[in-house]
Design an enzyme around this catalytic site. Structure first.
Site, mmCIF file in Angstrom:
data_model
loop_
_atom_site.group_PDB
_atom_site.id
_atom_site.type_symbol
_atom_site.label_atom_id
_atom_site.label_comp_id
_atom_site.label_asym_id
_atom_site.label_seq_id
_atom_site.Cartn_x
_atom_site.Cartn_y
_atom_site.Cartn_z
ATOM 1 C CB CYS A 148 -30.132 47.075 52.906
ATOM 2 S SG CYS A 148 -29.609 48.784 52.723
ATOM 3 N NE ARG B 42 -28.685 51.877 56.826
ATOM 4 C CZ ARG B 42 -28.646 50.915 55.905
ATOM 5 N NH1 ARG B 42 -29.742 50.267 55.598
ATOM 6 N NH2 ARG B 42 -27.523 50.598 55.309
HETATM 7 C C1 BEZ Z 1 -25.486 48.453 53.450
HETATM 8 O O1 BEZ Z 1 -24.656 47.640 53.839
HETATM 9 O O2 BEZ Z 1 -26.687 48.246 53.512
HETATM 10 C C2 BEZ Z 1 -24.993 49.764 52.915
HETATM 11 C C3 BEZ Z 1 -23.858 50.317 53.458
HETATM 12 C C4 BEZ Z 1 -23.378 51.509 52.952
HETATM 13 C C5 BEZ Z 1 -24.049 52.129 51.903
HETATM 14 C C6 BEZ Z 1 -25.212 51.580 51.402
HETATM 15 C C7 BEZ Z 1 -25.684 50.391 51.909
#
Ligand code: BEZ
Length: 237
Positions: free
Chosen positions: A54, A137
Site C-alpha cells: 500500500c 485493492r
Molecule cells: C501490503 O503490503 O500493502 C499488504 C500486504 C498484504 C496484506 C495487506 C497489505
C-alpha cells in the site's frame, strides 16, 4: 455448497451510478459523488495503512496526481482504518520514506476512513474469500456524470499497475470524445476501432471502399487517430 459458508457481497457494476456516501477523509468530510460532478474519479481501496504494498502504491499515485488531474481525473482512496491512522501513515510517507526515487511525497488527495466498512461494503471492496477484515485493492473509474465505467480488482498481495490505470482513463475519454473503441494494448497514437457496420450495405461498402480505414474483415475496421489530436482533446493545457 456443503460445509462452505456462502456470504453475499453486493457490488456495483459497470454502467451503474456510483453509490453515494458521506465520509470523513484526510481532506475533510465528503458527500460523494457531489463534489466530483464534471470530473472523472478513480475511487480506490487499499487493505491497510502502514503496509508495504500500500505504501508503494500511495507514493506512486501521489506522484502521478498532477498527471491524472491534467486528464480531469481526481483520486480518492479508502481503507477500513481510522482517520488518525491515515494521518500518521501519510505523515510517515512524507517524512521518512524514500522509494524508487520518490521522496518527500505528500498525499494531497482524500483518503477515506471507513472503520465501519459501510462504504467498502457498498462498493464490494470487502471480499471475504480474500479477507473479511481488510478491503481488497479495488479500482472504480467513474465518469463526470457519476457512472461507473471500469472496475478492476486486485488481491492483497498484488500492487496495481498505474500506467494501466492512466491508460484506462485516457482510453475511456478517447472512446467518448471520438465515438470509437480501443483495441488490445491501445495507447494514444495507435489506430482505433470504428463502430462495427450495422447493416449489410455498410459492411459491403466498407469492404469495397475502405476510405481512410483498414478493414481486417467487415466487422473489424480501424482508422488512424493521431496522438496529438487525442492528447490535445483530452488533456488540460
Ligand atoms: C501490503 O503490503 O500493502 C499488504 C500486504 C498484504 C496484506 C495487506 C497489505
Amino acid at each position: 455448497m456443503e460445509g462452505q459458508q456462502v456470504q453475499s457481497v453486493s457490488m456495483p457494476r459497470i454502467g451503474d451510478k456510483a453509490p453515494a456516501f458521506k465520509a470523513v477523509t484526510t481532506q475533510g468530510e465528503i458527500n460523494f459523488p457531489e463534489p466530483y460532478a464534471g470530473s472523472w474519479v478513480i475511487l480506490f481501496s487499499h487493505p491497510a495503512d502502514f503496509t508495504p504494498v500500500c505504501t508503494s502504491e500511495f507514493m506512486t499515485f501521489a506522484s502521478l496526481e498532477e498527471q491524472f488531474a491534467k486528464a480531469n481525473c481526481r483520486l480518492v482512496g479508502l481503507s477500513v482504518d481510522g482517520l488518525y491512522s491515515h494521518i500518521a501513515w501519510l505523515r510517515t510517507i512524507k517524512d521518512k520514506i524514500e522509494y524508487k526515487g520518490m521522496k518527500n511525497v505528500e498525499v494531497k488527495f482524500p483518503l477515506i476512513e471507513d472503520i465501519t466498512m459501510e462504504v467498502a461494503k457498498k462498493y464490494g471492496m470487502i471480499q471475504p474469500g480474500e479477507s473479511s477484515t481488510k478491503a481488497v485493492r479495488a479500482v472504480f473509474v467513474i465518469d463526470p456524470k457519476g457512472t461507473i465505467r471500469t472496475i478492476i480488482y486486485y488481491p492483497l498481495s498484488l500492487g496495481r499497475n498505474f500506467d494501466e490505470l492512466y491508460r484506462v482513463v485516457i482510453a475511456l475519454q478517447t472512446a467518448d470524445a471520438f465515438s470509437v473503441a480501443t483495441p488490445a494494448d491501445w495507447r494514444p497514437g495507435d489506430d482505433v476501432i470504428v463502430p462495427t457496420a450495422g447493416s449489410c450495405g455498410v459492411a459491403k461498402e466498407r469492404m469495397e471502399n475502405k476510405q481512410d480505414m483498414t478493414c481486417y474483415d467487415w466487422f473489424f475496421c480501424t482508422k488512424k487517430l493521431a496522438k496529438d489530436k487525442v492528447l490535445s482533446t483530452i488533456l488540460k493545457k
